[in-house]
Each structure stands twice: as structure tokens, then as C-alpha cells.
Write a protein that holds these residues in place. Structure first.
Motif, PDB file in Angstrom:
ATOM      1  N   ALA A  55      -2.295   7.167  -7.353  1.00  0.00           N
ATOM      2  CA  ALA A  55      -2.085   7.398  -8.783  1.00  0.00           C
ATOM      3  C   ALA A  55      -2.631   6.206  -9.555  1.00  0.00           C
ATOM      4  N   HIS A  56      -2.912   6.415 -10.835  1.00  0.00           N
ATOM      5  CA  HIS A  56      -3.372   5.325 -11.689  1.00  0.00           C
ATOM      6  C   HIS A  56      -2.219   4.416 -12.104  1.00  0.00           C
ATOM      7  N   ARG A  57      -1.015   5.009 -12.199  1.00  0.00           N
ATOM      8  CA  ARG A  57       0.136   4.206 -12.596  1.00  0.00           C
ATOM      9  C   ARG A  57       1.400   4.767 -11.954  1.00  0.00           C
ATOM     10  N   LEU A  87       5.260  -1.457  -3.688  1.00  0.00           N
ATOM     11  CA  LEU A  87       4.787  -2.351  -4.747  1.00  0.00           C
ATOM     12  C   LEU A  87       3.523  -3.088  -4.304  1.00  0.00           C
ATOM     13  N   ALA A  88       3.546  -3.588  -3.074  1.00  0.00           N
ATOM     14  CA  ALA A  88       2.375  -4.309  -2.567  1.00  0.00           C
ATOM     15  C   ALA A  88       1.174  -3.380  -2.467  1.00  0.00           C
ATOM     16  N   ALA A  89       1.413  -2.114  -2.071  1.00  0.00           N
ATOM     17  CA  ALA A  89       0.314  -1.163  -1.950  1.00  0.00           C
ATOM     18  C   ALA A  89      -0.249  -0.801  -3.317  1.00  0.00           C
ATOM     19  N   ALA A  90       0.629  -0.597  -4.300  1.00  0.00           N
ATOM     20  CA  ALA A  90       0.170  -0.300  -5.659  1.00  0.00           C
ATOM     21  C   ALA A  90      -0.605  -1.476  -6.234  1.00  0.00           C
ATOM     22  N   GLU A  91      -0.144  -2.675  -5.956  1.00  0.00           N
ATOM     23  CA  GLU A  91      -0.826  -3.881  -6.423  1.00  0.00           C
ATOM     24  C   GLU A  91      -2.219  -3.989  -5.804  1.00  0.00           C
ATOM     25  N   ALA A  92      -2.295  -3.751  -4.494  1.00  0.00           N
ATOM     26  CA  ALA A  92      -3.576  -3.849  -3.807  1.00  0.00           C
ATOM     27  C   ALA A  92      -4.563  -2.789  -4.289  1.00  0.00           C
ATOM     28  N   ALA A  93      -4.035  -1.630  -4.722  1.00  0.00           N
ATOM     29  CA  ALA A  93      -4.898  -0.547  -5.192  1.00  0.00           C
ATOM     30  C   ALA A  93      -5.325  -0.727  -6.644  1.00  0.00           C
ATOM     31  N   GLY A  94      -4.793  -1.749  -7.320  1.00  0.00           N
ATOM     32  CA  GLY A  94      -5.134  -1.984  -8.713  1.00  0.00           C
ATOM     33  C   GLY A  94      -4.466  -1.052  -9.685  1.00  0.00           C
ATOM     34  N   ALA A  95      -3.375  -0.403  -9.260  1.00  0.00           N
ATOM     35  CA  ALA A  95      -2.647   0.512 -10.141  1.00  0.00           C
ATOM     36  C   ALA A  95      -1.769  -0.270 -11.112  1.00  0.00           C
ATOM     37  N   GLU A  96      -1.464   0.369 -12.218  1.00  0.00           N
ATOM     38  CA  GLU A  96      -0.499  -0.200 -13.177  1.00  0.00           C
ATOM     39  C   GLU A  96       0.885   0.280 -12.762  1.00  0.00           C
TER      40      GLU A  96
END
Length: 307
Positions: A103-105, A122-131
Motif C-alpha cells: 500500500a502507499h500508506r 513498521l520496519a517493512a513499511a519504512e523499507a518500502a517507502g510507504a507513509e
């Protein structure tokens, strides 16, 4: 089933014990993704599910966190009182019914020990560049695990101890969700119910540690056909499909018997399940391809299962 060794135990917060598990000879552990959980087989008839909360890239060890529940059924007390460093424990898994979808965010919401599956997300979302943002609540600040680890994310994380701020401010997170936002929530049942009531259809993903109350129809008798053997069993009112299958001598994997872990998920060849679990998504329920045989039944007179 895999035999692991408890390498380390440490208290992460009031009543929350962190465990680090590894193979006896240090061999790599199976890969996993955020949202996965494992089953600890603590004793005959005593199995419990715990979310993996470490780094998926670290194949040398698995980390879990166990909240001691004073009014629980004995699993958390066993872990806190009887498992020590160097002890061996049988483990099944990992399995994942709470996978992080692209997802984008994201809006993450955690209550108490519900932070455990969220932490690697959280770490995965951060690594993917998501908001993303996290709203994390607990009874008190001292009872909330991983708060030091969360500091690195700055103001994207809101800590909300109930004795300081009251109930979680869900509207601040869920009102006017931008398009492309997914909501992930884990925690006690009342929190999940409130988030479900406030979230648009199709964007929410939850994981329950306790079974959701179901307004199920009155149980009726039905037949289950075991496709692999051709046997037909009768499932009477008040008896689960799982119990009926096991009574017939068919070995199947199961764990929680409450419809929360997904261990007994079984393919449906024919018929319409009456889903009563807390694992499958609405889309999976509508498809009717699988069912959790520990709690779900039949919306008719006959089911054919891939057993």
C-alpha cells in the motif's frame, strides 16, 4: 514440528516477557514475513500462538513476547514460570493470516500485546517507502512493550497509555482516510470491534487473540464427506467438524480450537460453510474455498472436505 532452544528471556514491560528461540545447533530457521505467528507446544494439550516480533531477515533466531494473563488458561503462566534459558520447546509454524499487503500508506493501531505483530510491519513499511503512522495504547506506560524501539520513528508513533490519555482517539486516525490507505489493528476484542465499526469496508486487517463472538444460527446436523477416502460422517449439533473427524480416526492439525489460529484450515470441495472463525477475511469467507473446522459448520446438509 521443530524443537528449538530458549536462548534468552527478558522482561520487556510489566507482565510482558520476551523470548528468543533458536535451533539447538544454530541452523537457519524458516523464513517468515511480518504478521506471522508460531505455535508453542508447551505440554500435552497446552499449545499457544504467539506473533513473531523480531527481524524477518534474521534467520538465526525468532523473537516473541508473552503477556502474563492472570485469568488466562495456563499458557502464559507456563511460559513465565517454567520456561528458562536453555530449555527446549516444540514449535510449529510459522503461519501468516495477517500478512502486510502492499500500500502507499498505512494506519497501524495496537492495543497492549497487540504491538507484537505490528512491530515488524513498521520496519517493512519504512523499507518500502510507504507513509504510515502508529497509534499504540496500553493500560499504563510501564505495561507497554517496545516503547524504546519505537522512539526511532519519532512523531509517526503516538503512545497513548490509558491512565494518561483515556481511550484511544480512533477518529484522529480513521476519519477521512486517504485513498490507498490500509488499516492494520491488533489488540483486545473491544478495540478491534471499535475499529471495525469505524473503518470503511475493504481497508481493515485485524488479528484477534481471542475468538470474536458470533451471532451464529442454531446448530443443526449435517454430513461431511471426506474426499480423500470417500467416507461420510454425521456432525451432530454441539459437536465440531474437527471433533467428528478426529473421532473417526482421521489425523488433522489443530491448535486453538477457537477459530483464531488458522491451524485447522481445510479446503472445501463442495458445499457452503457457515464461517464462525476470527481468521478469514470477508472475501475468503465469500469464496467458500476453505474453512476452519474447529468452529465453522455447514449452511446446508452436506459438505465435502479435502480430507
Amino acid at each position: 514440528m521443530t524443537e528449538l532452544v530458549l536462548r534468552e528471556r527478558e522482561f520487556l514491560a510489566d507482565g510482558v516477557l520476551g523470548l528468543t528461540l533458536e535451533r539447538p545447533l544454530g541452523e537457519p530457521l524458516p523464513a517468515w514475513e511480518p504478521g506471522a505467528h508460531i505455535d508453542l507446544v508447551l505440554a500435552p494439550g497446552l499449545e499457544r500462538q504467539y506473533s513473531l516480533c523480531g527481524d524477518p531477515a534474521d534467520r538465526t533466531a525468532w523473537r516473541i513476547a508473552v503477556l502474563r494473563e492472570e485469568d488466562g488458561r495456563g499458557g502464559s503462566a507456563f511460559v513465565h514460570e517454567r520456561l528458562g534459558a536453555g530449555d527446549k520447546v516444540e514449535v510449529r509454524g510459522p503461519r501468516n493470516h495477517f500478512a502486510l499487503r502492499p500500500a502507499h500508506r498505512y494506519r497501524f493501531i495496537a492495543g497492549g500485546i497487540g504491538i507484537t505483530p505490528i512491530l515488524p510491519m513498521l520496519a517493512a513499511a519504512e523499507a518500502a517507502g510507504a507513509e504510515w503512522t502508529l497509534l499504540y495504547g496500553g493500560r499504563t506506560r510501564a505495561s507497554m512493550a517496545f516503547t524504546e524501539e519505537l522512539r526511532r520513528y519519532g512523531d509517526r508513533v503516538t503512545l497513548a497509555p490509558q491512565d494518561e490519555t483515556g481511550l484511544l482517539d480512533l477518529p484522529s486516525v480513521l476519519d477521512d482516510l486517504p485513498d490507498g490507505t490500509l488499516v492494520y489493528c491488533c489488540g483486545p476484542g473491544p478495540l478491534l470491534d471499535a475499529v471495525e465499526a469505524a473503518t470503511p469496508a475493504g481497508v481493515l486487517h485485524v488479528e484477534r487473540f481471542q475468538a470474536k463472538e458470533q451471532q451464529a444460527d442454531q446448530d443443526t446436523e449435517f454430513e461431511v464427506v471426506l474426499a480423500q477416502s470417500g467416507r461420510t460422517l454425521t456432525v451432530p449439533p454441539g459437536v465440531s467438524v474437527l471433533d467428528s473427524v478426529r473421532a473417526a480416526g482421521v489425523e488433522v492439525l489443530y491448535s486453538c480450537t477457537e477459530g483464531t489460529c488458522g491451524t485447522c484450515e481445510t479446503d472445501v470441495v463442495e458445499g457452503t460453510p457457515d464461517h464462525r472463525d476470527s481468521v478469514l477475511t470477508e472475501a475468503e469467507r465469500a469464496a467458500g474455498d476453505t474453512m476452519l473446522i474447529c468452529v465453522s459448520r455447514c449452511r446446508g446438509k452436506r459438505l465435502v472436505l479435502d480430507l
